[in-house]
Design a protein around this motif. Structure first.
Motif, PDB file in Angstrom:
ATOM      1  N   GLY A  66      50.574  43.818  37.166  1.00  0.00           N
ATOM      2  CA  GLY A  66      51.392  43.616  38.572  1.00  0.00           C
ATOM      3  C   GLY A  66      50.676  43.522  39.484  1.00  0.00           C
ATOM      4  O   GLY A  66      50.777  42.478  40.455  1.00  0.00           O
ATOM      5  N   SER A  67      49.220  44.283  39.821  1.00  0.00           N
ATOM      6  CA  SER A  67      48.485  44.260  40.780  1.00  0.00           C
ATOM      7  C   SER A  67      48.032  42.763  40.982  1.00  0.00           C
ATOM      8  O   SER A  67      47.866  42.290  42.192  1.00  0.00           O
ATOM      9  CB  SER A  67      47.577  45.478  40.916  1.00  0.00           C
ATOM     10  N   VAL A  68      47.475  42.339  39.742  1.00  0.00           N
ATOM     11  CA  VAL A  68      46.738  41.116  39.977  1.00  0.00           C
ATOM     12  C   VAL A  68      47.704  39.968  40.411  1.00  0.00           C
ATOM     13  O   VAL A  68      47.432  39.080  40.887  1.00  0.00           O
ATOM     14  CB  VAL A  68      46.024  41.047  38.556  1.00  0.00           C
ATOM     15  N   THR A 115      34.549  43.153  49.507  1.00  0.00           N
ATOM     16  CA  THR A 115      35.318  43.513  50.300  1.00  0.00           C
ATOM     17  C   THR A 115      36.773  43.425  49.129  1.00  0.00           C
ATOM     18  O   THR A 115      37.714  44.155  49.728  1.00  0.00           O
ATOM     19  CB  THR A 115      35.616  42.477  51.276  1.00  0.00           C
ATOM     20  N   VAL A 116      36.636  42.352  48.284  1.00  0.00           N
ATOM     21  CA  VAL A 116      37.961  42.183  47.554  1.00  0.00           C
ATOM     22  C   VAL A 116      38.000  43.438  46.711  1.00  0.00           C
ATOM     23  O   VAL A 116      39.234  44.317  46.520  1.00  0.00           O
ATOM     24  CB  VAL A 116      37.792  41.042  46.811  1.00  0.00           C
ATOM     25  N   PHE A 117      36.714  44.007  46.187  1.00  0.00           N
ATOM     26  CA  PHE A 117      36.888  45.159  45.233  1.00  0.00           C
ATOM     27  C   PHE A 117      37.080  46.236  45.764  1.00  0.00           C
ATOM     28  O   PHE A 117      38.304  46.935  45.437  1.00  0.00           O
ATOM     29  CB  PHE A 117      35.298  45.187  44.540  1.00  0.00           C
ATOM     30  N   VAL A 142      36.039  34.639  40.287  1.00  0.00           N
ATOM     31  CA  VAL A 142      35.597  35.946  40.952  1.00  0.00           C
ATOM     32  C   VAL A 142      36.614  36.698  41.597  1.00  0.00           C
ATOM     33  O   VAL A 142      36.747  38.119  41.476  1.00  0.00           O
ATOM     34  CB  VAL A 142      34.772  35.397  41.987  1.00  0.00           C
ATOM     35  N   PHE A 143      37.604  36.036  42.194  1.00  0.00           N
ATOM     36  CA  PHE A 143      38.588  36.896  42.877  1.00  0.00           C
ATOM     37  C   PHE A 143      39.372  37.709  42.118  1.00  0.00           C
ATOM     38  O   PHE A 143      39.654  38.794  42.119  1.00  0.00           O
ATOM     39  CB  PHE A 143      39.523  36.071  43.553  1.00  0.00           C
ATOM     40  N   LEU A 144      39.713  37.133  40.748  1.00  0.00           N
ATOM     41  CA  LEU A 144      40.532  37.665  39.887  1.00  0.00           C
ATOM     42  C   LEU A 144      39.711  38.744  39.026  1.00  0.00           C
ATOM     43  O   LEU A 144      40.283  39.900  38.792  1.00  0.00           O
ATOM     44  CB  LEU A 144      41.041  36.893  38.607  1.00  0.00           C
ATOM     45  N   LEU A 149      39.377  44.703  38.497  1.00  0.00           N
ATOM     46  CA  LEU A 149      38.670  46.008  38.318  1.00  0.00           C
ATOM     47  C   LEU A 149      38.983  46.894  39.544  1.00  0.00           C
ATOM     48  O   LEU A 149      39.192  48.269  39.144  1.00  0.00           O
ATOM     49  CB  LEU A 149      37.072  45.625  38.654  1.00  0.00           C
ATOM     50  N   GLY A 150      39.222  46.497  40.794  1.00  0.00           N
ATOM     51  CA  GLY A 150      39.502  47.422  41.741  1.00  0.00           C
ATOM     52  C   GLY A 150      40.729  48.070  41.710  1.00  0.00           C
ATOM     53  O   GLY A 150      41.018  48.988  41.839  1.00  0.00           O
TER      54      GLY A 150
END
Length: 211
Positions: A66-68, A115-117, A142-144, A149-150
């Motif tokens: 759901g987060s992704v 920053t994304v992680f 890369v974004f996904l 992971l984060g």
């Protein structure tokens, strides 16, 4: 009944109706509408798993999915918005310079992955970080990858807290609320400093022009 009681009731209804996918749906919506607090939904999912109404692994997998999904939707918003529109909007804002956009781009080019992680684990920024990633057209794989992971780390911490705290799962909200208030305070302070600096620069520019 407080607003969070209402949110908890709404999330509980989703989980009772849909099971673990309901928890995933709630978290996807939380990404799109930040006023929906993950610190309520995630521990509640863990508590629900502890009651045997869904599997713990299911709760972790579906909330992360759901987060992704929510983050990807905001990434697409940023991609559709694009740099040209961001610059056009910036030109209309009284205290924003195009150099601010360029500095942000340079920072994101250098530190975008981190920053994304890590952004997925910071209240408030969890959702918003996806938009500049889209604007800057970070490679979507890369974004996904780093969003997953984060999100998995953040979600696991809170789902497991709710699982082990049981009936006391709401304690999580209190502790996270303190952290959220600290982040809000830092953001407000940064905005005030930024506005103060820009107003000072503007006054100096006017004085220099008159002399």
């Amino acid at each position: 009944m407080t607003s969070n009681d209402g949110i908890a009731g709404w999330a509980t209804g989703l989980m009772e109706t849909l099971g673990a996918p309901g928890a995933g749906l709630a978290i996807a919506l939380e990404n799109l509408f930040p006023p929906l607090p993950s610190e309520v939904i995630l521990p509640l999912a863990g508590f629900t798993a502890g009651q045997g109404r869904m599997g713990l692994v299911e709760a972790l997998v579906w909330t992360t999915a759901g987060s992704v999904v929510g983050a990807l939707a905001l990434y697409l918003v940023g991609a559709l918005l694009g740099r040209d529109r961001v610059v056009a909007i910036a030109r209309r804002l009284p205290l924003i310079k195009i150099s601010d956009i360029e500095k942000t781009e340079a920072f994101f080019a250098k530190h975008g992955v981190k920053t994304v992680f890590f952004g997925r684990m910071i209240p408030i920024f969890r959702s918003m970080i996806s938009i500049p990633a889209g604007v800057e057209r970070m490679p979507i794989w890369v974004f996904l990858l780093f969003t997953t992971l984060g999100s998995a780390i953040w979600n696991t911490i809170f789902v497991m807290a709710g699982y082990y705290l049981g009936e006391n799962w709401q304690l999580v909200e209190g502790y996270v609320g303190i952290g959220t208030n600290v982040v809000i305070g830092i953001v407000v302070l940064a905005i005030l400093v930024f506005v103060g600096v820009r107003l000072t620069e503007r006054r100096k520019g006017r004085h220099a022009g008159r002399s």
